[in-house]
Design an enzyme around this catalytic site. Structure first.
Site, PDB file in Angstrom:
ATOM      1  N   GLU A  56      53.245  43.819  38.783  1.00 36.68           N
ATOM      2  CA  GLU A  56      54.435  43.989  39.662  1.00 36.68           C
ATOM      3  C   GLU A  56      55.725  43.702  38.905  1.00 36.68           C
ATOM      4  OE1 GLU A  56      51.636  42.288  40.501  1.00 36.68           O
ATOM      5  OE2 GLU A  56      50.848  44.009  41.583  1.00 36.68           O
TER       6      GLU A  56
ATOM      7  N   ASP B 234      44.629  42.827  46.976  1.00 37.56           N
ATOM      8  CA  ASP B 234      43.790  41.756  47.514  1.00 37.56           C
ATOM      9  C   ASP B 234      43.644  41.817  49.032  1.00 37.56           C
ATOM     10  OD1 ASP B 234      43.586  41.009  44.931  1.00 37.56           O
ATOM     11  OD2 ASP B 234      44.974  39.316  45.073  1.00 37.56           O
TER      12      ASP B 234
ATOM     13  N   ASP C  29      46.267  44.975  36.156  1.00 39.53           N
ATOM     14  CA  ASP C  29      46.518  44.092  37.302  1.00 39.53           C
ATOM     15  C   ASP C  29      47.810  43.316  37.031  1.00 39.53           C
ATOM     16  OD1 ASP C  29      46.040  42.605  39.627  1.00 39.53           O
ATOM     17  OD2 ASP C  29      44.724  41.185  38.606  1.00 39.53           O
TER      18      ASP C  29
HETATM   19  O1  MIG Z   1      44.818  36.987  41.951  1.00 36.16           O
HETATM   20  O2  MIG Z   1      42.046  39.093  37.861  1.00 36.16           O
HETATM   21  O3  MIG Z   1      44.118  41.874  42.710  1.00 36.16           O
HETATM   22  O4  MIG Z   1      41.467  42.254  41.961  1.00 36.16           O
HETATM   23  O5  MIG Z   1      40.173  40.134  40.670  1.00 36.16           O
HETATM   24  C1  MIG Z   1      44.224  36.940  40.729  1.00 36.16           C
HETATM   25  C2  MIG Z   1      41.758  38.374  38.991  1.00 36.16           C
HETATM   26  C3  MIG Z   1      44.493  38.122  39.830  1.00 36.16           C
HETATM   27  C4  MIG Z   1      44.245  39.949  41.348  1.00 36.16           C
HETATM   28  C5  MIG Z   1      43.576  41.244  41.590  1.00 36.16           C
HETATM   29  C6  MIG Z   1      42.111  41.028  41.735  1.00 36.16           C
HETATM   30  C7  MIG Z   1      41.556  40.379  40.500  1.00 36.16           C
HETATM   31  C8  MIG Z   1      42.272  39.051  40.244  1.00 36.16           C
HETATM   32  N1  MIG Z   1      43.705  39.277  40.160  1.00 36.16           N
END
Ligand code: MIG
Length: 758
Positions: free
Chosen positions: A408, A482, A405
């Site tokens: 980017e 998200d 995650d």
């Molecule tokens: O926005 O790790 O898209 O699936 O649960 C917070 C916490 C960072 C973004 C991910 C989401 C995940 C969350 N992360």
């Protein structure tokens, strides 16, 4: 801050001046080396070559020498042999079989013909630039041609009439038509017509934009730096173009079967007890489950490669216990490494110089969950190896899948990411973050995939990523980030996943139930119906939302949700076969109707139905309160999966679908291998063959292997081909995998010529 007020539309904010553009005029000199044609332009240089008969690479660097080296995305690109070259006064002609490209020397441009008919044409001149080093490339198009692909974008499947730009961005704000830049950048568009589909892959990693709006008859592509580096593919239809595109950028490798089961997640299950309770509740209600996710709370103060000792004191035992029940555990791993001199990952990364740095050597720090953090320079192969090796921490516990995650990379600051003047080290070649930004997630996925592959011998890794670039399918599945528990987001998940598939990414999915906002029982049911038929199937939800596990809304809702999770497993043999096909051909698992019916204009804009493979059509309910919808069935005859009623194709039907029903159709002539009920993919399924009658051919195919290892690449697979004719079922087999599923029943659905049941 004022962006969300009327200040954003003040005249001074809106009327920004465009940079002056200069066309690249003409070819001054050229050289043909037998494969590649290159030369000097009035400004800069160019090259052009065939990579296969229907694909061409063309590059122009107005500011110096065009770079011919292969990119990470198109690593399979190679100049084709056997091309002939013919210069004349005005033009240069390259020919490969029936394919001919003519390059015009004045006002640089080119056109392509197949068997004498023009199939592609650029504008003349086709390249221009600004002093800020933006580069532009423009091609002609039919005014109303539908344009597909472009990876993970909001909206409907057809992007014509829009301006699409690519810059990997963490977008928590609701995804809608105006949030164009999401987590993935795949600068590949397919321009479709009844007799051809042209693919344009603009392989440039700077921020790019595809303008399909400003000019009616041309598509203009821009990059904020680098060179025009474009692959043009002229396929006869969508399939041929996607296949050629994945020949360049790679096919989605066959995933481990467990990654195709039902996955349950939440941000976060905050303790090992909670995780155990979740698993136990699935068991109690008899709901199939293949995997539970650990979101960021499992870590010690968000340090990757650690567990929180208070809340997960027995992480090893937890994983072991779940594994023994056939449940996998997938932890999240973010790129940000906490700046902490007592944290070995940080210390080692610093000592070895593995974090991303400015030109002067200072490490870049950005704020993310752990506070101030450093970011591995995944562009470098030593860093990839190091990072991959760190995964031992998980794999030695029995973990064999990783969720990446925030790659980017997302940083909590005004620009939402790393400074653009951070320099990445691509094994000796330095590129700025401005150039490399869109590649950060791809390289991280590569490190993760290769690390898992090495740590768990002869086991196919599962990695799931949020960010990526063209080619990401080689390393990782993609989820669409998200979304929200909005009906509009359920609806939008279809075109997003369809277009990801057309952009090479066969393995993708959206958070079922919706990530942020509170879901409702009705939305959860409808979303699970859709998720069960998308390539990746995970229910996930944000921390302040209500729980949305299958049982969260009482028994009636649970029964319905369960029914569709079970249906996922019924379709597993068919789905797994499609993933095998994806690895072979690059064709997606979830397909827009236009892929199988490229000449039928009724399919061109169809965003709310899809095909699973060739012969299963899903037309979900996507609106609250609806119990009916219009379903377009393309040519041929179709059977309702539930009622077995037969429908005529080439027309619309009004289909009734109460809350417990997903409109689902199977094409005549299909033999569908359905699996017996199981608790998860680790249990062996038996097969029931559903034979859908047709006056024409009745066939089916089933791919099988051990579901986890690479032995299938060494003959240990089985492909069964079914052929049904006048009451006689023929089965032929290929491959040496012995433990094939037993066929326990066959069922014939449909009528014979006399209209009688057979
Ligand atoms: O926005 O790790 O898209 O699936 O649960 C917070 C916490 C960072 C973004 C991910 C989401 C995940 C969350 N992360």
């Amino acid at each position: 801050m004022l962006e969300t007020t009327s200040y954003a539309i003040l005249p001074s904010q809106v009327n920004k001046k465009e940079e002056l553009r200069h066309p690249v005029q003409s070819i001054c000199s050229y050289e043909w080396d037998g494969k590649v044609l290159s030369g000097m332009l009035s400004k800069g240089s160019f090259f052009i070559y065939f990579t296969r008969e229907n694909t061409l690479r063309f590059a122009v660097q107005p500011f110096g020498e065009a770079d011919v080296s292969p990119t990470i995305a198109a690593e399979r690109d190679q100049p084709l042999d056997g091309v002939t070259f013919e210069p004349s006064e005005d033009s240069l002609v390259l020919e490969a079989g029936a394919h001919r490209v003519t390059i015009f020397k004045n006002s640089l441009s080119f056109s392509v013909s197949r068997n004498g008919a023009t199939v592609f044409q650029t504008e003349a001149p086709c390249v221009s630039y600004t002093k800020e080093k933006q580069v532009y490339f423009s091609v002609e198009k039919e005014t109303d041609a539908p344009i597909y692909g472009l990876g993970e974008k909001s909206g409907f499947i057809n992007k014509n009439g829009l301006k699409i730009s690519n810059w990997n961005t963490d977008v928590f704000a609701p995804h809608n038509k105006d949030t164009v830049e999401l987590y993935q950048s795949i600068p590949f568009a397919l321009i479709h017509a009844q007799d051809k589909t042209t693919g344009i892959f603009f392989d440039n990693t700077f921020r790019t934009s595809f303008d399909m709006q400003t000019y009616r008859d041309k598509l203009e592509i821009m990059a904020e730096g680098g060179q025009v580096n474009v692959y043009v593919i002229w396929g006869e239809d969508v399939k041929e173009t996607v296949q050629a595109y994945t020949d360049l950028t790679g096919k989605t490798p066959l995933p481990p079967k467990w990654s195709l089961g039902y996955h349950q997640s939440r941000y976060s299950y905050t303790s090992q007890d909670e995780v155990s309770t979740i698993a136990a509740t699935f068991k109690k209600y008899g709901i199939p489950l293949d995997c539970i996710f650990l979101d960021i709370h499992y870590m010690d103060d968000y340090r990757v490669f650690t567990f929180n000792e208070d809340t997960f004191p027995g992480a090893g035992a937890l994983v072991k216990d779940l594994n023994s029940q056939g449940i996998d555990v997938v932890p999240i791993v973010d790129p940000g490494v906490k700046k902490d001199v007592h944290y070995p990952v940080y210390v080692e990364g610093m000592e070895k110089g593995y974090f991303s740095k400015y030109l002067d050597g200072d490490v870049y720090y950005g704020e993310v969950w752990p506070g101030e953090s450093a970011f591995p320079d995944f562009f470098n192969s030593s860093v990839q190896k190091w990072w991959g090796g760190l995964h031992q921490y998980y794999t030695k516990l029995g973990i064999r899948g990783i969720w990446n995650d925030m790659n980017e990379p997302s940083v909590f600051n005004e620009t939402k990411t790393m400074d653009l003047d951070v320099m990445h080290d691509v094994d000796g070649k330095k590129i700025s973050h401005k150039e490399g930004h869109n590649l950060y997630g791809l390289y991280m996925s590569k490190a993760t995939f290769e690390g898992l592959k090495e740590q768990v011998p002869n086991s196919r890794p599962f990695s799931l990523t949020r960010a990526g670039y063209a080619g990401v399918q080689r390393y990782s599945a993609v989820w669409t980030g998200d979304n929200r528990s909005h009906w509009e987001h359920l609806e939008m998940s279809l075109p997003m996943i369809i277009n990801l598939g057309l952009s090479g990414v066969a393995f993708s999915g959206a958070d079922v139930g919706g990530f942020s906002s509170d879901t409702t029982p009705e939305l959860l049911i409808r979303w699970t119906q859709v998720g069960a038929f998308l390539p990746y199937f995970r229910n996930h939800s944000v921390q302040d939302s209500i729980y949305q596990e299958p049982w969260a809304f009482g028994e009636a809702t649970m029964e319905s949700v369960k029914k569709y999770i079970e249906l996922r497993y019924r379709f597993m043999p068919y789905l797994y076969t499609l993933f095998h096909e994806a690895e072979q051909t690059g064709l997606p698992v979830v397909r827009p109707l236009v892929m199988e019916y490229p000449q039928d204009e009724e399919t061109f804009q169809c965003s709310d139905q899809f095909l699973l493979g060739k012969n299963v059509l899903v037309a979900p309910i996507l609106r609250q309160g609806q119990t009916h919808r219009a379903v377009y069935l393309p040519a041929g005859e179709w059977y309702d999966f539930w009622t077995e009623e037969r429908y005529k194709g080439g027309e619309y039907h009004l289909i009734k679908a109460d809350l417990d029903t997903l409109p689902l159709f199977v094409k005549e002539g299909t033999i569908l291998p359905l699996g017996s009920p199981v608790r998860n993919t680790k249990e062996k399924q038996e097969i029931e063959l559903h034979i859908y009658h047709s006056e024409q051919e009745v066939t089916g195919i089933l791919y099988e292997d051990d579901g986890i290892s690479y032995d299938y690449r060494d003959q240990a697979y089985s492909i069964s081909t079914y052929d049904y004719k006048k009451g006689d079922l023929q089965i032929s087999r290929e491959g040496s995998y012995e433990a094939t599923a037993e066929i326990i029943a066959t069922k014939i659905i449909g009528k014979n010529e006399a209209g009688e049941d057979i």
